[in-house]
Design an enzyme around this catalytic site. Structure first.
Site, PDB file in Angstrom:
ATOM      1  N   THR A  66       0.857  -1.181   0.000  1.00  0.00           N
ATOM      2  CA  THR A  66       0.000   0.000   0.000  1.00  0.00           C
ATOM      3  C   THR A  66       0.894   1.231   0.000  1.00  0.00           C
ATOM      4  OG1 THR A  66      -1.754   1.216   1.139  1.00  0.00           O
ATOM      5  CG2 THR A  66      -0.294  -0.121   2.511  1.00  0.00           C
ATOM      6  N   GLU A  67       0.525   2.230  -0.809  1.00  0.00           N
ATOM      7  CA  GLU A  67       1.452   3.318  -1.112  1.00  0.00           C
ATOM      8  C   GLU A  67       1.751   4.228   0.063  1.00  0.00           C
ATOM      9  OE1 GLU A  67      -1.340   6.399  -3.518  1.00  0.00           O
ATOM     10  OE2 GLU A  67      -1.483   4.292  -4.046  1.00  0.00           O
TER      11      GLU A  67
END
Length: 213
Positions: free
Chosen positions: A47-48
């Site tokens: 997840t960024e």
């Protein structure tokens, strides 16, 4: 003509992710894929906002408010998960280290162009986030979306009319009616879902679709 629901579609996408893949799930419906990954396979979710090794959504009552994905949804972390700076996360995205990203879309063109951050409507809030980085940096870009908009327009189009996120980046599109591969000749029907037929898809999209041999 009927298709399948979002949960069923998320499970269908999860079936296609190879073991050992590093995968980013975009904000919205794609996050559902995390709940349907096959047991016993090592698939590493990114997840960024800075987590590698994301797990399923937490059970009710077991939410950690400090553990969220890029869409601010509560998530879990698997044993061995790693946390890191936002800049390092974007370096992973831009550097070609992700095998697959699953993104939502407003439109996908027959050339694989992606429009998923703005409809261009006056006063719309810019919200591209990391979508451009994912669209260009991931080795494979899969789209998860309904085939039609609420007004019945097709999201698969000959050319995008909305602002582009990436050019020629989409390799596969999973919709509630069918799964499509993006080829040099346009969209090829990979799999029909529900009771949909190719003739019905062509009528809904106004496109000539290639059938998988």
């Amino acid at each position: 003509m009927t298709g399948i629901g979002r949960v069923e579609l998320a499970a269908r996408i999860a079936q296609d992710i190879p073991e050992g893949s590093y995968v980013n799930l975009g904000i919205g419906a794609p996050t559902l894929v995390a709940n349907h990954l096959p047991e016993g396979l090592e698939i590493i979710l990114h997840t960024e906002n800075g987590l590698l090794g994301m797990g399923r959504a937490p059970e009710p009552g077991r939410v950690d408010p400090d553990l969220i994905n890029a869409g601010k949804q509560p998530v879990t972390a698997l044993p061995g998960a790693a946390y890191f700076h936002h800049a390092d996360s974007f370096g992973m995205m831009r550097g070609g280290h992700l095998d697959i990203c699953v993104l939502g879309a407003f439109q996908v063109s027959s050339a694989g162009d992606l429009a998923n951050w703005s409809t261009g409507a006056p006063g719309a809030i810019p919200a591209v986030g990391g979508a451009m980085d994912l669209a260009i940096g991931a080795k494979n870009v899969w789209v998860m979306t309904d085939l039609l908009t609420r007004d019945g327009s097709s999201k698969l189009v000959a050319e995008c009319t909305y602002p582009l996120t990436g050019v020629g980046c989409v390799s596969r599109v999973y919709t509630d009616r069918a799964v499509f591969d993006v080829t040099d000749g346009g969209f090829r029907v990979r799999e029909l879902l529900g009771d949909t037929t190719v003739a019905e898809l062509e009528q809904l999209t106004a496109l000539t679709l290639e059938e998988r041999s």
